[in-house]
Design an enzyme around this catalytic site. Sequence first.
Site, mmCIF file in Angstrom:
data_model
loop_
_atom_site.group_PDB
_atom_site.id
_atom_site.type_symbol
_atom_site.label_atom_id
_atom_site.label_comp_id
_atom_site.label_asym_id
_atom_site.label_seq_id
_atom_site.Cartn_x
_atom_site.Cartn_y
_atom_site.Cartn_z
ATOM 1 N N LYS A 9 16.343 -29.846 10.251
ATOM 2 C CA LYS A 9 17.273 -30.941 9.950
ATOM 3 C C LYS A 9 16.873 -31.621 8.651
ATOM 4 O O LYS A 9 17.432 -32.633 8.275
ATOM 5 C CB LYS A 9 17.250 -31.959 11.093
ATOM 6 N N LYS A 11 16.855 -32.203 4.935
ATOM 7 C CA LYS A 11 17.782 -31.842 3.855
ATOM 8 C C LYS A 11 17.056 -31.238 2.653
ATOM 9 O O LYS A 11 17.604 -30.395 1.951
ATOM 10 C CB LYS A 11 18.558 -33.084 3.400
ATOM 11 N N GLY A 12 15.803 -31.692 2.399
ATOM 12 C CA GLY A 12 15.034 -31.149 1.279
ATOM 13 C C GLY A 12 14.709 -29.682 1.501
ATOM 14 O O GLY A 12 14.881 -28.844 0.618
ATOM 15 N N GLU A 41 11.267 -30.566 20.371
ATOM 16 C CA GLU A 41 10.024 -31.350 20.296
ATOM 17 C C GLU A 41 8.912 -30.535 19.678
ATOM 18 O O GLU A 41 8.671 -29.397 20.093
ATOM 19 C CB GLU A 41 9.623 -31.789 21.701
ATOM 20 N N ASP A 70 7.675 -24.953 9.682
ATOM 21 C CA ASP A 70 6.852 -26.140 9.918
ATOM 22 C C ASP A 70 5.858 -26.226 8.774
ATOM 23 O O ASP A 70 5.136 -25.258 8.501
ATOM 24 C CB ASP A 70 6.143 -26.105 11.266
ATOM 25 N N SER A 71 5.853 -27.363 8.126
ATOM 26 C CA SER A 71 5.081 -27.453 6.897
ATOM 27 C C SER A 71 4.480 -28.834 6.744
ATOM 28 O O SER A 71 4.784 -29.750 7.507
ATOM 29 C CB SER A 71 5.987 -27.115 5.705
ATOM 30 N N PHE A 153 11.176 -33.508 -2.563
ATOM 31 C CA PHE A 153 11.239 -34.430 -1.426
ATOM 32 C C PHE A 153 9.819 -34.652 -0.903
ATOM 33 O O PHE A 153 8.847 -34.103 -1.420
ATOM 34 C CB PHE A 153 12.156 -33.875 -0.316
ATOM 35 N N GLY A 154 9.711 -35.474 0.136
ATOM 36 C CA GLY A 154 8.427 -35.670 0.820
ATOM 37 C C GLY A 154 7.354 -36.228 -0.107
ATOM 38 O O GLY A 154 7.539 -37.243 -0.768
ATOM 39 N N LYS A 176 9.752 -25.100 -8.841
ATOM 40 C CA LYS A 176 9.126 -25.321 -7.531
ATOM 41 C C LYS A 176 9.295 -24.084 -6.643
ATOM 42 O O LYS A 176 8.361 -23.679 -5.945
ATOM 43 C CB LYS A 176 9.724 -26.563 -6.834
#
EC number: 3.6.1.66
Length: 203
Positions: A9, A11-12, A41, A70-71, A153-154, A176
């Site tokens: 979910k 967006k980046g 979860e 997952d990062s 992002f992030g 990137k």
Amino acid sequence: MKEVIIATKNKGKAREFEEIFSSRGITVRTLLDFPEIPEVEETGTTFEENAILKAEAVSRALNKMVIGDDSGLMVDALDGRPGIFSARYAGEQKNDENNTDKVLLELQGVPEEKRTARFYCALAIAVPGQDTKTVSGTCEGRILEERRGTNGFGYDPVFFVPEIGRSMAELSSDEKNKLSHRANALKKLDVVLDSILERADKS
Ligand SMILES: O=c1[nH]c(=O)c2ncn([C@@H]3O[C@H](COP(=O)(O)OP(=O)(O)OP(=O)(O)O)[C@@H](O)[C@H]3O)c2[nH]1
Ligand SMILES: [Mg+2]
């Protein structure tokens, strides 16, 4: 039409997968296109476990091939934190801004040579009726004392990439996507993915 579903979910992330796959004529769909799928979860203790949880839950719901990502950021001076908690590091106030502020605060007074860090990305590919496969990629760098740049992002604005001499948020998306942890993980998935997509195309 070739299509890949990413169980995210964020967006980046979604934008980066779209950029990377569109050049190969592959359409990307994400959970933003499937709002009916419930939140997965992230109860795993490793990036890999969480990537598998996301990929398998969504693959089961749609009965299709799905990739989970997952990062996060691992800072050496913080014993690898925020790690798998990168998206939720600031607790109740979690968002990119607050999570980054928390890392900067915790690193106050830590000298440049001890601010080494890496981004880590685990990808899981879940295919109905097959064993789930995982790959991972990293990107080495160091945490700046303040933000630089507005792309990405992030934690990108505070992540300095020595080989290029700029922060991740000062890189164009093309730049990137050549050196990021996500791009490096995806390269390892290429062969598997190509053969799955070929088969899907013929059926
Ligand atoms: O500066 C960054 N550049 C990146 O390229 C990057 N990739 C990951 N991250 C951070 O790590 C969390 C992932 O956590 P995460 O894998 O659980 O994803 P998420 O919760 O945001 O979305 P979802 O995929 O789970 O739906 C994200 O929120 C970010 O804080 C990045 N930060
Ligand atoms: Mg998440």
